[in-house]
Scaffold this motif. Structure first.
Motif, PDB file in Angstrom:
ATOM      1  N   PHE A 166       5.879 -43.906 -12.407  1.00 54.21           N
ATOM      2  CA  PHE A 166       5.676 -45.088 -12.993  1.00 54.21           C
ATOM      3  C   PHE A 166       4.858 -45.913 -11.985  1.00 54.21           C
ATOM      4  CE2 PHE A 166       9.870 -43.307 -14.362  1.00 54.21           C
ATOM      5  CZ  PHE A 166       9.627 -43.872 -15.885  1.00 54.21           C
ATOM      6  N   VAL A 167       3.852 -46.633 -12.698  1.00 57.82           N
ATOM      7  CA  VAL A 167       2.587 -47.270 -12.064  1.00 57.82           C
ATOM      8  C   VAL A 167       2.572 -48.561 -12.628  1.00 57.82           C
ATOM      9  CG1 VAL A 167       1.486 -45.091 -11.562  1.00 57.82           C
ATOM     10  CG2 VAL A 167       0.933 -46.258 -13.697  1.00 57.82           C
ATOM     11  N   ASP A 168       1.973 -49.514 -11.745  1.00 59.44           N
ATOM     12  CA  ASP A 168       1.657 -50.687 -12.102  1.00 59.44           C
ATOM     13  C   ASP A 168       0.193 -50.939 -12.767  1.00 59.44           C
ATOM     14  OD1 ASP A 168       1.093 -53.633 -12.363  1.00 59.44           O
ATOM     15  OD2 ASP A 168       1.823 -54.082 -10.233  1.00 59.44           O
ATOM     16  N   VAL A 169       0.286 -51.392 -13.942  1.00 58.39           N
ATOM     17  CA  VAL A 169      -1.051 -51.524 -14.693  1.00 58.39           C
ATOM     18  C   VAL A 169      -1.883 -52.639 -14.891  1.00 58.39           C
ATOM     19  CG1 VAL A 169      -0.484 -49.279 -16.115  1.00 58.39           C
ATOM     20  CG2 VAL A 169      -0.194 -51.624 -16.910  1.00 58.39           C
ATOM     21  N   SER A 170      -1.264 -53.818 -13.905  1.00 62.65           N
ATOM     22  CA  SER A 170      -1.791 -55.040 -14.217  1.00 62.65           C
ATOM     23  C   SER A 170      -2.991 -55.192 -13.531  1.00 62.65           C
ATOM     24  CB  SER A 170      -0.573 -55.883 -13.480  1.00 62.65           C
ATOM     25  OG  SER A 170      -0.525 -55.673 -12.149  1.00 62.65           O
ATOM     26  N   PHE A 171      -3.416 -54.704 -12.255  1.00 60.72           N
ATOM     27  CA  PHE A 171      -4.736 -55.113 -11.793  1.00 60.72           C
ATOM     28  C   PHE A 171      -5.651 -54.302 -12.368  1.00 60.72           C
ATOM     29  CE2 PHE A 171      -7.905 -54.775  -8.474  1.00 60.72           C
ATOM     30  CZ  PHE A 171      -8.348 -55.770  -8.597  1.00 60.72           C
ATOM     31  N   PRO A 172      -5.591 -52.909 -12.654  1.00 65.39           N
ATOM     32  CA  PRO A 172      -6.585 -52.261 -13.651  1.00 65.39           C
ATOM     33  C   PRO A 172      -7.124 -52.958 -14.932  1.00 65.39           C
ATOM     34  CG  PRO A 172      -5.081 -50.401 -12.651  1.00 65.39           C
ATOM     35  CD  PRO A 172      -4.317 -52.024 -12.243  1.00 65.39           C
ATOM     36  N   ILE A 173      -5.956 -53.608 -15.566  1.00 68.91           N
ATOM     37  CA  ILE A 173      -6.319 -54.160 -16.529  1.00 68.91           C
ATOM     38  C   ILE A 173      -7.257 -55.589 -16.273  1.00 68.91           C
ATOM     39  CG2 ILE A 173      -5.357 -55.830 -18.490  1.00 68.91           C
ATOM     40  CD1 ILE A 173      -3.112 -53.750 -18.834  1.00 68.91           C
ATOM     41  N   TYR A 174      -6.540 -56.346 -15.319  1.00 67.96           N
ATOM     42  CA  TYR A 174      -7.273 -57.650 -14.872  1.00 67.96           C
ATOM     43  C   TYR A 174      -8.769 -57.422 -14.231  1.00 67.96           C
ATOM     44  CZ  TYR A 174      -7.390 -62.400 -12.907  1.00 67.96           C
ATOM     45  OH  TYR A 174      -7.743 -63.624 -12.625  1.00 67.96           O
ATOM     46  N   GLU A 175      -8.998 -56.186 -13.678  1.00 69.06           N
ATOM     47  CA  GLU A 175     -10.304 -55.775 -13.207  1.00 69.06           C
ATOM     48  C   GLU A 175     -11.243 -55.721 -14.239  1.00 69.06           C
ATOM     49  OE1 GLU A 175     -12.010 -52.772  -9.915  1.00 69.06           O
ATOM     50  OE2 GLU A 175     -10.240 -52.367 -10.793  1.00 69.06           O
ATOM     51  N   ARG A 176     -10.777 -55.019 -15.215  1.00 72.09           N
ATOM     52  CA  ARG A 176     -11.707 -54.632 -16.276  1.00 72.09           C
ATOM     53  C   ARG A 176     -12.073 -55.944 -17.222  1.00 72.09           C
ATOM     54  NH1 ARG A 176      -9.769 -50.614 -13.671  1.00 72.09           N
ATOM     55  NH2 ARG A 176     -11.102 -48.581 -13.671  1.00 72.09           N
ATOM     56  N   VAL A 177     -10.937 -56.795 -17.511  1.00 77.28           N
ATOM     57  CA  VAL A 177     -11.024 -57.958 -18.274  1.00 77.28           C
ATOM     58  C   VAL A 177     -11.826 -59.023 -17.389  1.00 77.28           C
ATOM     59  CG1 VAL A 177      -9.942 -60.274 -19.014  1.00 77.28           C
ATOM     60  CG2 VAL A 177      -8.850 -57.908 -19.352  1.00 77.28           C
ATOM     61  N   ALA A 178     -11.962 -59.154 -16.236  1.00 76.01           N
ATOM     62  CA  ALA A 178     -12.922 -59.865 -15.378  1.00 76.01           C
ATOM     63  C   ALA A 178     -14.215 -59.287 -15.376  1.00 76.01           C
ATOM     64  CB  ALA A 178     -12.307 -59.928 -13.964  1.00 76.01           C
TER      65      ALA A 178
END
Length: 499
Positions: A172-184
Motif C-alpha cells: 500500500f503506497v501514498d500516491v499524493s506526491f507523484p500526482i502533485y509532481e506531474r500536475v505541477a
C-alpha cells in the motif's frame, strides 16, 4: 434634583445602554433594531468567534449559514467577517457588485507577502491587466486547447509508469506526491517551457514541502484573522516557516527568470516568462510615468509565477487524490468507470473531447463534495454596501461558503453521499448543475479553471484506464479531510493493481 443624583441617573442610563448593546452583540440576534447588520453566532470578548471554530471550519460555517441565513456575520478580533452561503448571495456580491466586493486582505496570508502576483492584489487596473496577460498568454501556449493535450498526456503516461512500479510490490503506497509532481509539471511547461519538478531537485523538494505542510500551519492560519499574533510564539514560528518557504520559492523562480533573460529570443517566445520579459521591454520604451502605473516588473513576474504554481497545482492534485479516495470507498462506481472507459476508449489514450459521461459525473461529484477551496479566498469591501438587504461595512471580509453551496441538502439530496449518478439525466448524459461553482464566480474566479478541468479529466481517466485502486481492509480514514487553506484528504495509502 441634586447634581449628584443627576450624575447617578446619567451613569445608570449610560450603563444600561452599553449593557444592552453588548448583550445584543453577544447574543448574535437575527434582528438588530439599531442597524441592518447580518445575523450571526454569539462571539466572545476580544477573540470573537474564533473559539467556536473547529479544525473543520468549513462545516462550522456551513452550520451557521443554515441557522442564520445565507448572509452570516462573524467577528475575529476587530475583523468583520461575512460568509455567503447561497448562490444568490455570492452572485449579488461577486458578480452584480464586483466593483465593491473584489479587494483582498493585504499581507495577511502567510507565504503571500507584498502586492504582487494575482491572488492577493486588490481589484483595480493592475489586477485586470495581469489577469488579461495571464489568461491570454496561457491560452497562447495551449490552455483550454487541444494543443496542450499531448503535453498533459505525456505526463499522464509518466505518472502511470511510476504507479506501475508499485504494482509489483503489492504494497500500500501514498500516491499524493507523484500526482502533485506531474500536475505541477503542466504549469511548469506553460510558465518555464520545462518540467521543473523533474529537472530541478531543489524545486521538487520545495513542491514536496507544499504538499506536506508545516506542523505550525494551523497557527499560521489563525494569524490571518489576528495579525498581531504574528510576533508571538507559537504563531510566529508558523509565520517564520511560511516566510522562509516563500523566499525559497522566490529564489528558485528568480533563477529561472535569469536563465530566460540570457537564452530568450524576443521574436520567438517559448513560454509565459519570455512573454512577460518581452512586455517589460515594450513598456520600458514608453514614458517612465506610464511604466510606473503598470505591473510589468521583476517582482510582479516572480509573484505571478508563484501564484500560478501554488494555485494551479493544488486544485487539480487535491481533486485527483479525493477522486481516487472516493472511488476506493465506493468500488461499484470504480468498476462502472472502468466499464465506461473500456467501452468508449478501448485501449487508446483519452481525449478531453471524449464523451465519457460517468467520468465527468465522478469528477463533478468529487469537487461538489470536497471543493479544494471550501471557503473561498476572502474578498474585502472597498466601501459600505449591502448584500441581500444587509449592511456590509467598508473593510469587511466577505467570503463564499462554497462548501455550503455545494453541500446544500435543498439542492443536493443526501449531500454527504458520494453518488455520481446525481449528475446524469435519465438517458445517462452528463448534466452540469447551475449551483456547481467550485472555482467561485465573478471577475476573481479561478484563473486556471479551464486548465484544472482538463488536467483532472485526463489524469483521472488515464489512471483508471490502467489500474484499479483499493484501500487496506479496515483502514479508517476521516473523510472530512484537513482544511489548512485548502481542503485535502488526510494521508491515505492504496494498493494499485494492474488491469
Amino acid at each position: 434634583m441634586l447634581l449628584s443624583e443627576y450624575a447617578d441617573i446619567q451613569s445608570l442610563a449610560l450603563f444600561t445602554v452599553v449593557f444592552i448593546l453588548c448583550w445584543r452583540l453577544l447574543r448574535g440576534e437575527k434582528h438588530n433594531s439599531f442597524s441592518r447588520l447580518p445575523p450571526g453566532p454569539k462571539g466572545y470578548p476580544v477573540v470573537g468567534n474564533l473559539l467556536s471554530l473547529s479544525l473543520h471550519s468549513e462545516r462550522d460555517m456551513s452550520d451557521w449559514n443554515k441557522t442564520y441565513g445565507p448572509v452570516c456575520r462573524m467577528k475575529f478580533a476587530t475583523m468583520e467577517f461575512v460568509i455567503l452561503g447561497s448562490l444568490e448571495a455570492v452572485n449579488e456580491a461577486f458578480v452584480k457588485k464586483s466593483d465593491v466586493f473584489s479587494d483582498r486582505l493585504q499581507d495577511s496570508m502567510p507565504g503571500f507577502t507584498g502586492g504582487t502576483g494575482i491572488l492577493f492584489l486588490n481589484y483595480g487596473n493592475l489586477l485586470k491587466e495581469q489577469r488579461r496577460f495571464g489568461l491570454s498568454t496561457l491560452k497562447l501556449f495551449g490552455m483550454g486547447k487541444k494543443s496542450l493535450e499531448p503535453i498533459i498526456l505525456d505526463l499522464c503516461t509518466d505518472l502511470c509508469d511510476t504507479l506501475e512500479t508499485y504494482c509489483n510490490s503489492n504494497e500500500f503506497v501514498d500516491v499524493s506526491f507523484p500526482i502533485y509532481e506531474r500536475v505541477a509539471a503542466v504549469i511548469s511547461q506553460l510558465v518555464c517551457n520545462k518540467n521543473l519538478p523533474k529537472e530541478d531537485v531543489d524545486f521538487r523538494q520545495w513542491l514536496h514541502r507544499i504538499t506536506t505542510g508545516s506542523k505550525y500551519s494551523a497557527f499560521s492560519a489563525i494569524t490571518v484573522f489576528y495579525p498581531s499574533l504574528k510576533v508571538i510564539p507559537p504563531f510566529s514560528w508558523g509565520q517564520q516557516a511560511s516566510q522562509e518557504h516563500e523566499q525559497e520559492g522566490f529564489q528558485l523562480i528568480k533563477k529561472q527568470i535569469e536563465k530566460h533573460r540570457i537564452s530568450r529570443d524576443p521574436k520567438e517566445p517559448r513560454d509565459l516568462i519570455d512573454c512577460f520579459l518581452q512586455e517589460m521591454d515594450v513598456r520600458s520604451e514608453q514614458s517612465q510615468k506610464f511604466s510606473e502605473q503598470l505591473g510589468f516588473r521583476d517582482d510582479q513576474l516572480n509573484g505571478l509565477i508563484r501564484d500560478l504554481f501554488l494555485a494551479g497545482s493544488e486544485t487539480s492534485s487535491s481533486a485527483l487524490c479525493w477522486a481516487i479516495l472516493f472511488l476506493c470507498k465506493h468500488p461499484k462506481y470504480q468498476s462502472k468507470l472502468h466499464e465506461e472507459i473500456d467501452e468508449e476508449l478501448h485501449q487508446r489514450p483519452p481525449k478531453y473531447s471524449d464523451d465519457l459521461n460517468f467520468a465527468k459525473a465522478c469528477i463533478q461529484e468529487t469537487l461538489r463534495m470536497r471543493p479544494v477551496g471550501p471557503i473561498g479566498i476572502p474578498h474585502v469591501a472597498n466601501k459600505d454596501a449591502t448584500i441581500m438587504g444587509y449592511d456590509i461595512k467598508k473593510g469587511s471580509c466577505v467570503a463564499p461558503n462554497l462548501f455550503r453551496i455545494l453541500n446544500d441538502e435543498n439542492l443536493w439530496p443526501q449531500p454527504e453521499k458520494f453518488d455520481p449518478t446525481r449528475h446524469l439525466d435519465q438517458n445517462g448524459n452528463f448534466v452540469k448543475h447551475p449551483s456547481y461553482i467550485p472555482f467561485s464566480i465573478g471577475p476573481r474566479q479561478c484563473l486556471g479553471m479551464q486548465l484544472a478541468n482538463m488536467e483532472i479529466y485526463l489524469f483521472l481517466v488515464s489512471m483508471i484506464q490502467r489500474f484499479s485502486f483499493e484501500l487496506e481492509s479496515g483502514e479508517d480514514i476521516d473523510m472530512r479531510g484537513q482544511n489548512i487553506f485548502t481542503l485535502r484528504p488526510y494521508p491515505f495509502r492504496v494498493r494499485i493493481r494492474r488491469r
